[in-house]
Design an enzyme around this catalytic site. Structure first.
Site, PDB file in Angstrom:
ATOM      1  N   HIS A  93      -6.705  -0.121  -2.160  1.00 46.19           N
ATOM      2  CA  HIS A  93      -6.212   1.322  -1.538  1.00 46.19           C
ATOM      3  C   HIS A  93      -5.723   0.973   0.089  1.00 46.19           C
ATOM      4  CE1 HIS A  93      -6.585   5.575   0.031  1.00 46.19           C
ATOM      5  NE2 HIS A  93      -6.410   5.798  -1.269  1.00 46.19           N
ATOM      6  N   GLU A 170       1.173   5.086  -3.137  1.00 50.17           N
ATOM      7  CA  GLU A 170       0.711   5.942  -2.307  1.00 50.17           C
ATOM      8  C   GLU A 170       1.270   5.557  -1.124  1.00 50.17           C
ATOM      9  OE1 GLU A 170      -3.491   7.808  -3.635  1.00 50.17           O
ATOM     10  OE2 GLU A 170      -3.711   6.033  -2.150  1.00 50.17           O
TER      11      GLU A 170
HETATM   12  P1  13P Z   1      -5.059  12.598  -0.492  1.00 54.15           P
HETATM   13  O1  13P Z   1      -4.560  13.474  -1.791  1.00 54.15           O
HETATM   14  O2  13P Z   1      -5.852  13.136   0.262  1.00 54.15           O
HETATM   15  O3  13P Z   1      -3.442  12.681   0.332  1.00 54.15           O
HETATM   16  O4  13P Z   1      -5.191  11.141  -0.833  1.00 54.15           O
HETATM   17  C1  13P Z   1      -4.636  10.454  -1.763  1.00 54.15           C
HETATM   18  C2  13P Z   1      -5.289   9.084  -1.659  1.00 54.15           C
HETATM   19  O5  13P Z   1      -5.575   8.583  -0.712  1.00 54.15           O
HETATM   20  C3  13P Z   1      -5.946   8.988  -2.910  1.00 54.15           C
HETATM   21  O6  13P Z   1      -6.192   7.905  -3.280  1.00 54.15           O
END
Ligand code: 13P
Length: 257
Positions: A93, A170
């Site tokens: 992450h 992401e």
């Molecule tokens: P948000 O949905 O708050 O943008 O976070 C995404 C995230 O980092 C999930 O792992």
């Protein structure tokens, strides 16, 4: 293919009582039409996982280590997670990369230990704002480098172990804390996801890659993401703490054939 929804609670909520109440929301929201997985922080994960079972609700850890035993203070064993009934683990992450200096090489060792221990890793990749501003070709190069570093050495693993890996695209700049809750455009996200899937098949021998989108997904934009079949589901952060958000996201995903 049914959508996969992974709700990453991050370091929330503050108390066990609140965590239990939040679990209750998910228990009432399970859907036959999509896979729902919650990822509470460790201090709640053990306690909530022991409160199962609710059919159709999976549990995910927010990290594991690359060894399962030994002199590693503060580390968490992937094997022990699996033996405790937890099936998934988030790895790589951006918040761990940024705040704890996690590198692709470290993510790689964690992935190999996770799949060797029977866990399904949810591995996050995505570019920062500076890279994003340089355009699509630079973004693709950046992501290819991340994937190549983090997915090294998979060849000696079985196809089913490989296919157990879920990838989450992401973009760091689109995470709600960084973007003020503004997501990537669904069409752009779908394009990068298609690129990631092609790489997973051609360079890493995946058969049926599953790639999720994460970054400011919420009840208002979920429908627009769902119109892109390339996106196999979502990694949800902020919205995973709010009843109305959870219910709408699950309902919309479940309604998508
Ligand atoms: P948000 O949905 O708050 O943008 O976070 C995404 C995230 O980092 C999930 O792992």
């Amino acid at each position: 293919m049914a959508k996969t929804l992974i709700f990453n609670w991050k370091l929330n909520p503050a108390t066990q009582k609140q965590a239990e109440a939040l679990l209750g929301v998910y228990q009432k929201t399970v859907s036959k039409n999509c896979e729902i997985v919650i990822s509470p922080p460790f201090e709640h994960l053990w306690f909530l996982n022991a409160k199962k079972p609710v059919l159709g609700l999976g549990f995910c850890a927010q990290d594991c280590f690359w060894e399962n035993l030994g002199p590693y203070t503060g580390a968490v064993s992937a094997l022990n997670l699996k033996l405790s009934g937890i099936d998934y683990v988030i790895l790589g992450h951006s918040e761990k990369r940024i705040h704890l200096g996690e590198t692709d090489a470290m993510v790689n060792k964690k992935i190999l230990n996770a799949i060797g221990s029977g866990l399904k890793p949810v591995v996050c990749f995505g570019e920062d704002l500076k890279t994003h501003a340089k355009g699509e070709d630079v973004v693709k190069k950046f992501i290819k480098k991340q994937l190549t570093g983090a997915l090294k050495g998979l060849n000696s693993y079985s196809l089913s172990q490989k296919n157990s890996i879920i990838v989450a695209y992401e973009p760091v700049w689109a995470i709600s804390n960084n973007s003020g809750n503004v997501a990537d455009s669904p069409a752009d996200a779908a394009k990068i996801i298609e690129f990631i899937k092609d790489l997973l098949v051609s360079n890493f021998g995946f058969q049926v890659p599953r790639v999720l989108y994460g970054g400011s997904v919420n009840r208002k934009n979920i429908k627009s993401f769902l119109s892109f079949d390339q996106i196999n589901g979502f990694l949800v952060g902020r919205a995973s703490l709010d009843r109305e958000e959870i219910q709408t996201i699950v309902r919309e995903c479940g309604a998508k054939p």
